[in-house]
Design a protein around this motif. Structure first.
Motif, short mmCIF file in Angstrom:
data_model
loop_
_atom_site.label_atom_id
_atom_site.label_comp_id
_atom_site.label_asym_id
_atom_site.label_seq_id
_atom_site.Cartn_x
_atom_site.Cartn_y
_atom_site.Cartn_z
N LEU A 1 2.90 -3.04 -0.40
CA LEU A 1 2.82 -4.49 -0.13
C LEU A 1 4.11 -5.19 -0.60
O LEU A 1 4.62 -6.08 0.08
CB LEU A 1 1.61 -5.11 -0.84
N ILE A 2 4.65 -4.74 -1.76
CA ILE A 2 5.90 -5.32 -2.26
C ILE A 2 7.03 -5.03 -1.26
O ILE A 2 7.80 -5.92 -0.90
CB ILE A 2 6.25 -4.77 -3.67
N HIS A 3 7.08 -3.79 -0.77
CA HIS A 3 8.13 -3.42 0.19
C HIS A 3 7.98 -4.17 1.51
O HIS A 3 8.96 -4.41 2.20
CB HIS A 3 8.10 -1.89 0.46
N ALA A 4 6.75 -4.55 1.84
CA ALA A 4 6.52 -5.30 3.08
C ALA A 4 6.75 -6.80 2.88
O ALA A 4 6.40 -7.62 3.73
CB ALA A 4 5.10 -5.05 3.58
N SER A 5 7.35 -7.15 1.72
CA SER A 5 7.66 -8.55 1.37
C SER A 5 6.43 -9.45 1.38
O SER A 5 6.51 -10.64 1.73
CB SER A 5 8.73 -9.14 2.31
N THR A 6 5.31 -8.89 1.02
CA THR A 6 4.08 -9.70 0.91
C THR A 6 4.25 -10.65 -0.28
O THR A 6 4.69 -10.22 -1.35
CB THR A 6 2.86 -8.78 0.66
N PRO A 7 3.95 -11.94 -0.11
CA PRO A 7 4.09 -12.88 -1.24
C PRO A 7 3.31 -12.41 -2.46
O PRO A 7 2.20 -11.86 -2.32
CB PRO A 7 3.53 -14.19 -0.70
N SER A 8 3.90 -12.64 -3.65
CA SER A 8 3.29 -12.10 -4.87
C SER A 8 1.88 -12.66 -5.10
O SER A 8 1.01 -11.96 -5.61
CB SER A 8 4.18 -12.37 -6.07
N GLN A 9 1.64 -13.92 -4.68
CA GLN A 9 0.29 -14.47 -4.91
C GLN A 9 -0.75 -13.74 -4.07
O GLN A 9 -1.90 -13.57 -4.49
CB GLN A 9 0.23 -15.99 -4.67
N ASP A 10 -0.34 -13.27 -2.87
CA ASP A 10 -1.28 -12.53 -2.01
C ASP A 10 -1.58 -11.16 -2.61
O ASP A 10 -2.72 -10.68 -2.53
CB ASP A 10 -0.72 -12.37 -0.59
N ILE A 11 -0.54 -10.54 -3.20
CA ILE A 11 -0.76 -9.23 -3.85
C ILE A 11 -1.67 -9.40 -5.06
O ILE A 11 -2.59 -8.62 -5.28
CB ILE A 11 0.59 -8.59 -4.27
N ALA A 12 -1.40 -10.47 -5.83
CA ALA A 12 -2.22 -10.72 -7.03
C ALA A 12 -3.69 -10.88 -6.63
O ALA A 12 -4.58 -10.31 -7.26
CB ALA A 12 -1.72 -11.96 -7.75
N LYS A 13 -3.91 -11.62 -5.56
CA LYS A 13 -5.31 -11.83 -5.12
C LYS A 13 -5.92 -10.52 -4.64
O LYS A 13 -7.08 -10.22 -4.94
CB LYS A 13 -5.36 -12.89 -4.02
N ALA A 14 -5.12 -9.72 -3.92
CA ALA A 14 -5.64 -8.44 -3.42
C ALA A 14 -6.06 -7.54 -4.59
O ALA A 14 -7.12 -6.91 -4.55
CB ALA A 14 -4.57 -7.74 -2.58
N VAL A 15 -5.23 -7.52 -5.65
CA VAL A 15 -5.53 -6.66 -6.81
C VAL A 15 -6.79 -7.16 -7.52
O VAL A 15 -7.70 -6.38 -7.82
CB VAL A 15 -4.34 -6.63 -7.79
N LEU A 16 -6.85 -8.47 -7.78
CA LEU A 16 -8.00 -9.00 -8.52
C LEU A 16 -9.29 -8.92 -7.70
O LEU A 16 -10.37 -8.66 -8.24
CB LEU A 16 -7.72 -10.44 -8.98
N ASP A 17 -9.16 -9.09 -6.39
CA ASP A 17 -10.33 -8.91 -5.51
C ASP A 17 -10.83 -7.46 -5.59
O ASP A 17 -12.04 -7.21 -5.60
CB ASP A 17 -9.98 -9.22 -4.05
N ALA A 18 -9.87 -6.52 -5.63
CA ALA A 18 -10.23 -5.10 -5.67
C ALA A 18 -10.96 -4.77 -6.98
O ALA A 18 -11.98 -4.09 -6.97
CB ALA A 18 -8.98 -4.23 -5.53
N VAL A 19 -10.42 -5.28 -8.11
CA VAL A 19 -11.07 -5.02 -9.41
C VAL A 19 -12.47 -5.63 -9.38
O VAL A 19 -13.45 -4.99 -9.78
CB VAL A 19 -10.24 -5.61 -10.58
N ALA A 20 -12.57 -6.87 -8.88
CA ALA A 20 -13.87 -7.56 -8.84
C ALA A 20 -14.85 -6.79 -7.97
O ALA A 20 -16.04 -6.67 -8.31
CB ALA A 20 -13.69 -8.97 -8.31
N SER A 21 -14.37 -6.23 -6.85
CA SER A 21 -15.32 -5.52 -5.96
C SER A 21 -15.82 -4.23 -6.61
O SER A 21 -16.97 -3.85 -6.45
CB SER A 21 -14.69 -5.29 -4.59
N ARG A 22 -14.96 -3.54 -7.38
CA ARG A 22 -15.40 -2.32 -8.10
C ARG A 22 -16.46 -2.70 -9.14
O ARG A 22 -17.46 -2.02 -9.30
CB ARG A 22 -14.24 -1.64 -8.85
N ILE A 23 -16.17 -3.77 -9.87
CA ILE A 23 -17.11 -4.21 -10.92
C ILE A 23 -18.43 -4.63 -10.28
O ILE A 23 -19.52 -4.27 -10.75
CB ILE A 23 -16.51 -5.41 -11.70
N CYS A 24 -18.32 -5.35 -9.17
CA CYS A 24 -19.50 -5.87 -8.50
C CYS A 24 -20.41 -4.73 -8.03
O CYS A 24 -21.63 -4.81 -8.16
CB CYS A 24 -19.04 -6.73 -7.33
#
Lengths: 94, 269
Positions: B186-209
């Motif tokens: 995602l970093i190499h695809a120049s994805t904005p950092s806020q979108d990556i941050a949300k993707a990561v936190l969403d992923a952690v939340a979905s595992r926990i959920c």
């Protein structure tokens, strides 16, 4: 209390649930301890001072592999731990 | 009477000193937090770190070891605290601590550095059902922290950045190592950092959920553990659990230590 021991990974969800309310004063004479070929169960005193069965810590990250021998592919039709636990306290999630 | 609760976490050590109180007209208020202390052990070994954290907490509270009636310990490293009176599991400690802060809570989500767990709690603060993840680091705070480092942000900035994103980028990898490679892509695809941050936190939340759903989600839900400091994670978790609100206690990382101190006090009665 229902205690779920295990994990979820990319291949699935592997939990052994022990209903401690059914496990206290075991009517099966703690048969799970000897029924499991891998001796995965042990008796502990939990935080509420009840003697209950639990899955040994060293098995909780490898249940999918450790239990594989007793699953249908290993020739079993019922799991030895579940059959031995006549109070019905033990369940597998997979 | 003063009791101590220690949570020997994998990342930090939390100490809570609890004092018995008497408030006229409010008999339900039996205990008050005298001092809460958090210490990062750094390079110290666990025994030494526990001694130091405990002594620091006592000093800050102006009491000595002789003033403490009992020391109960929980957390991944609880067996290494030699001076503890007794140990309790993370589930029991977290459930009791959360119940003290929010008596209406029935589901406690505990996300620390190395492990996440869901606990169903009854009205007395007793854990009645729990599920943890003994294996996967992708549902824990250390994963979010590692990813925030990759984006050169603090965990706090990482959480705040995620709130600025309105995109949903799914992260499919279940394993931390593969998830990290997805982040690099995602970093190499120049994805904005806020979108990556949300993707990561969403992923952690979905595992926990997924884990919390094993025990069943019953409102009210409280989030304890260090990840409760991340506003982005709280938002992601709320969405994943599909609940109206997630209750956040003060000093969320010390709730299990508080639970220990409470159990210690109750057993002295």
């Amino acid at each position: 209390m229902i205690a779920n021991y295990g994990y979820k990974d990319g291949s699935g969800e592997y939990y052994i649930s022990i209903d401690t309310d059914n496990c206290i004063d075991c009517a099966a004479g703690r048969a799970c301890l000897t029924a499991c070929p891998k001796e995965m169960f042990e008796i502990i005193t939990d935080d509420y001072d009840d003697e209950v069965a639990c899955v040994k810590k060293n098995f909780t990250r490898t249940l999918a592999f450790d239990c594989a021998d007793c699953k249908p592919a290993g020739g079993y039709t019922t799991l030895p731990c579940i059959s031995a636990c006549t109070p019905g306290a033990i369940k597998h999630s997979w | 009477m003063i009791t101590a609760g220690i949570d020997m976490g994998s990342r930090s050590i939390k100490v809570v000193l609890l004092e018995e109180i008497k408030v006229d007209g409010a008999p339900q208020l039996k205990y008050a937090v005298k001092k809460a202390h958090v210490m990062l052990p750094g390079e110290m070994d666990a025994d030494e770190a526990a001694e130091k954290a405990y002594d620091e907490a006592l000093k800050a509270a102006g009491v000595t070891r002789d003033d403490i009636k009992a020391v109960f310990v929980t957390g991944a490293g609880r067996s290494q605290v030699k001076f503890a009176t007794e140990g309790v599991t993370e589930m029991t400690a977290g459930a009791r601590g959360a119940n003290y802060m929010f008596p209406q809570v029935r589901t406690v989500v505990d996300v620390g550095a190395e492990e996440g767990r869901g606990v169903k709690v009854d009205a007395d603060g007793k854990a009645i059902d729990f599920a943890g993840n003994e294996k996967c680091a992708a549902g824990a705070g250390s994963f979010a922290e590692a990813m925030s480092r990759a984006l050169q942000m603090s965990l706090k900035e990482f959480g705040e950045a995620s709130l600025r994103s309105d995109k949903t980028i799914p992260m499919n990898a279940q394993c931390t190592v593969f998830a990290e490679s997805e982040v690099v892509s995602l970093i190499h695809a120049s994805t904005p950092s806020q979108d990556i941050a949300k993707a990561v936190l969403d992923a952690v939340a979905s595992r926990i959920c997924a884990m919390v759903r094993r025990v069943g989600i019953e409102e009210s839900v409280a989030l304890i553990g260090g990840m409760a400091h991340s506003v982005g994670f709280v938002a992601s978790l709320k969405k994943a659990l599909d609940v109206q609100d997630v209750l956040l206690p003060e000093m969320p990382e010390s709730i299990s230590a508080l639970g220990c101190a409470l159990i210690a006090a109750e057993r002295q009665q």
